[in-house]
Design an enzyme around this catalytic site. Structure first.
Site, PDB file in Angstrom:
ATOM      1  N   GLU A   1      49.616  30.079  42.499  1.00 35.36           N
ATOM      2  CA  GLU A   1      48.495  29.853  41.640  1.00 35.36           C
ATOM      3  C   GLU A   1      48.989  30.241  40.163  1.00 35.36           C
ATOM      4  O   GLU A   1      49.957  31.158  39.715  1.00 35.36           O
ATOM      5  CB  GLU A   1      47.557  30.876  41.970  1.00 35.36           C
ATOM      6  CG  GLU A   1      46.885  30.327  43.366  1.00 35.36           C
ATOM      7  CD  GLU A   1      45.549  31.327  43.728  1.00 35.36           C
ATOM      8  OE1 GLU A   1      44.721  30.782  44.297  1.00 35.36           O
ATOM      9  OE2 GLU A   1      45.677  32.553  43.602  1.00 35.36           O
TER      10      GLU A   1
ATOM     11  N   ASP B   1      47.715  45.502  43.665  1.00 36.84           N
ATOM     12  CA  ASP B   1      48.473  45.443  45.273  1.00 36.84           C
ATOM     13  C   ASP B   1      49.857  45.001  45.334  1.00 36.84           C
ATOM     14  O   ASP B   1      50.290  44.565  46.179  1.00 36.84           O
ATOM     15  CB  ASP B   1      47.582  45.147  46.274  1.00 36.84           C
ATOM     16  CG  ASP B   1      47.218  43.629  46.282  1.00 36.84           C
ATOM     17  OD1 ASP B   1      47.165  43.367  45.239  1.00 36.84           O
ATOM     18  OD2 ASP B   1      46.521  43.217  47.244  1.00 36.84           O
TER      19      ASP B   1
ATOM     20  N   ARG C   1      33.890  25.575  39.152  1.00 34.76           N
ATOM     21  CA  ARG C   1      33.996  25.783  40.615  1.00 34.76           C
ATOM     22  C   ARG C   1      32.928  27.255  40.726  1.00 34.76           C
ATOM     23  O   ARG C   1      33.006  28.105  39.745  1.00 34.76           O
ATOM     24  CB  ARG C   1      35.215  25.976  41.178  1.00 34.76           C
ATOM     25  CG  ARG C   1      36.197  27.087  40.505  1.00 34.76           C
ATOM     26  CD  ARG C   1      37.642  27.105  41.226  1.00 34.76           C
ATOM     27  NE  ARG C   1      37.367  27.944  42.389  1.00 34.76           N
ATOM     28  CZ  ARG C   1      37.480  29.223  42.118  1.00 34.76           C
ATOM     29  NH1 ARG C   1      37.846  29.897  41.397  1.00 34.76           N
ATOM     30  NH2 ARG C   1      37.537  29.829  43.301  1.00 34.76           N
TER      31      ARG C   1
ATOM     32  N   ASP D   1      50.153  43.343  39.858  1.00 30.69           N
ATOM     33  CA  ASP D   1      48.660  43.504  40.171  1.00 30.69           C
ATOM     34  C   ASP D   1      48.559  44.915  40.974  1.00 30.69           C
ATOM     35  O   ASP D   1      49.639  45.482  41.236  1.00 30.69           O
ATOM     36  CB  ASP D   1      47.768  42.366  40.378  1.00 30.69           C
ATOM     37  CG  ASP D   1      47.997  42.185  41.822  1.00 30.69           C
ATOM     38  OD1 ASP D   1      49.015  42.431  42.659  1.00 30.69           O
ATOM     39  OD2 ASP D   1      46.986  41.653  42.590  1.00 30.69           O
TER      40      ASP D   1
ATOM     41  N   SER E   1      43.019  45.146  45.239  1.00 32.31           N
ATOM     42  CA  SER E   1      43.891  44.258  44.413  1.00 32.31           C
ATOM     43  C   SER E   1      43.543  44.679  42.754  1.00 32.31           C
ATOM     44  O   SER E   1      44.046  45.866  42.473  1.00 32.31           O
ATOM     45  CB  SER E   1      43.758  42.921  44.664  1.00 32.31           C
ATOM     46  OG  SER E   1      44.470  42.221  43.908  1.00 32.31           O
TER      47      SER E   1
END
Ligand code: 16G
Ligand code: MG
Length: 545
Positions: free
Chosen positions: A371, A279, A499, A277, A65
């Protein structure tokens, strides 16, 4: 046993370096390409088992990616084009880490646990991106498939979403489309041309789009597709891989993280630009205004544009279908407020990672998921697709309803529902802007993003951080959430969460607030709290200003 012998011989050609431990992360295995040969072979084996188990075609995509050129990676694709299930991600990790002499036992363990009938046929589709390491690594996947007697089809250079699409087409007996790259272009471009027919007064300027191909596979595929677009979209392609380095100072990830334009493109004031991006499963849009100021339109803005468009069409068509937008904690607070308060659509928040969003979106008639980083698509339930289809074929409805139904039908067809797809998303966004006669500035003005900042903190073991509530709250280490809560209180319109990354050995910190200074200061405050309470390593985080 002949097969077992073949397996031994072949696996000897793809040996595992002793002691190397890798994990099937959020998006498969991803690391320096030099460490991946045995992983690829073993993912060929695993995909063959998965195919025997599901009695369906499985996909294996070789790509890393947006990572640098020297990395590579691999992801498995399940029968309907989805990401592989968590149990099998676990098997992937087990198989990847078995030492050479334990490989057969590790395979047998999976065969036993899943009660796999080894005489069942297996089919595996393989694709790869443009990295120099991808050719030999995808060959290792093919070797793995044939070592277990599976059949494979090598699609060669394709985008990740194209491979997902092929797998879905194959397993739906071509109901989803033809399982060829040509078939993919035909389906998407036909739908795009049908959609934009309704925007007949579109000028050449409005039909123009600048695309940054990240010097990757997406650029190659945009070139390949262009003739199918019949000049209904004029693409100026930059970073097409002819000279620049993959993802280097370009591509969707660079643009989103740096909040600046990629190098290697020509941007005229007010003109629409987008970046893929490496990929081509992510896309972000942007433009420079007349003062040269850069404006980013990320996944949240894309989700808003698409869901607004769909909601309007549903109303015009008189269709009662429930539409929801699925986001993650990274979604800008302004987008969530706008969607809930102004658009009155349902908003759900899930953990980071496409599989979580995809899963949540499946629960609605129409689930739009994105996202903030630009990965997303739209899912239509079977019932929703049928209702749209029936209405589009109904000859006794008025013109307004008919027009809306046809637009909805073509919208379904332009979307790659298997996974987020930069090419398909681009066509959908271009069609919506054309139909609405909307400029990128007007799209951008739907709501204003809250200033935000993302930082990373190095800690000795990021697993000490455990989160809940779709990663919005930390439950461990003790005291961290309380610390974040009290820091957030110091700023207006503020929000922050932390996170552990699923792809890098760091803890991620996100903060947003009324001003950029506040967002930066809050992100720094929270980074310090993480550093102190979660075992920070290296020097203490420094303030941004
Ligand atoms: C992977 C995910 C992406 C997510 C990112 C988060 C897929 C196909 N990709 O790239 O959706 O945003 O990880 O990375 O699921 P992080 O855990 O390092 O923040
Ligand atoms: Mg990607």
């Amino acid at each position: 046993m002949g097969k077992r012998h073949a397996m031994r011989t072949c696996s000897g050609l793809h040996p595992k370096p002793a002691g190397l431990v890798l994990q099937y992360g959020t998006a498969g295995f991803r690391t320096n390409a030099k460490q991946l040969d045995h992983i690829m072979f073993r993912m060929g084996l695993l995909a063959t088992l998965r195919s025997k188990k599901t009695k369906a075609t499985i996909g294996v995509m070789v790509t890393a990616s947006h990572n640098p050129e020297e990395d590579n990676g691999v992801k498995l694709v399940d029968p309907m084009g989805e990401m592989v299930t968590p149990t099998w991600e676990g098997y992937a990790t087990q198989l990847a880490n078995a030492e050479q002499e334990d490989l057969l036992a590790a395979l047998q363990d999976i065969i036993k646990k899943e009660a796999i009938n080894m005489s069942q046929e297996a089919n595996v589709f393989v694709g790869k991106d443009t990295r120099s390491s991808s050719a030999s690594l995808s060959q290792a996947v093919l070797d793995g498939v044939s070592a277990l007697g599976g059949h494979s089809k090598d699609y060669g250079l394709v985008t990740t979403p194209q491979l997902h699409y092929m797998v879905c087409c194959q397993n739906t007996q071509c109901k989803y489309g033809e399982a060829t790259v040509e078939g993919y272009y035909k389906k998407l471009c036909q739908a795009f041309i049908q959609l934009t027919k309704n925007a007949s007064n579109c000028t050449d300027d409005q039909k123009h789009l600048t695309v940054d191909g990240a010097n990757g596979i997406g650029a190659l595929k945009v070139r390949e597709m262009e003739s199918h677009l019949k000049r209904e979209l004029h693409i100026s392609l930059f970073n097409d891989g002819s000279k620049g380095k993959l993802n280097h100072q370009c591509g969707a990830d660079f643009v989103k993280v740096q909040q600046k334009p990629p190098t290697g493109i020509k941007m005229n004031p007010g003109e629409r630009c987008c970046s893929f991006d490496g990929d081509a499963d992510r896309i972000v849009y942007y433009y420079a205004d007349s003062e040269g100021q850069f404006h980013l339109l990320d996944g949240d803005k894309i989700a808003t544009l698409i869901s607004t468009f769909l909601k309007e069409l549903l109303t015009q068509a008189g269709l009662d279908l429930e539409i929801a937008v699925v986001q993650t904690a990274y979604a800008n607070g302004s987008s969530t407020n706008y969607l809930e308060d102004t658009m009155k659509v349902i908003v759900r928040c899930t953990k980071t990672g496409v599989k979580h969003l995809h899963h949540a979106a499946q629960e609605f008639d129409i689930g739009v998921y994105f996202e903030a980083n630009g990965h997303g698509t739209v899912l239509f339930s079977k019932a929703a697709e049928e209702k749209i289809q029936r209405l589009a074929e109904n000859s006794s409805i008025n013109d307004e309803r008919k027009r809306a139904a046809l637009l909805l039908q073509n919208t379904v067809n332009v979307i790659n529902q298997t996974v987020g797809d930069a090419i398909s998303d681009m066509l959908l966004i271009e069609a919506i802007l054309a139909i609405k006669g909307m400029t990128i500035q007007q799209w951008d003005a739907i709501y204003s993003d809250l200033p935000n900042r993302q930082l990373k903190v190095k800690v000795s073991d990021r697993r000490v951080i455990d989160t809940t509530d779709a990663e919005r709250r930390a439950v461990s280490p003790a005291g961290l959430q309380e610390a974040i809560d009290s820091l957030v209180k110091n700023y207006r319109e503020a929000r922050s969460f932390v996170r552990p990354s699923g792809t890098e050995d760091v803890v991620r910190v996100y903060a947003e607030a009324e001003t950029q200074e506040s967002a930066d200061a809050l992100a720094h405050d929270v980074s310090l709290a993480v550093y102190r309470l979660a075992g920070g390593v290296g020097g203490e985080p420094k303030p941004l200003h």
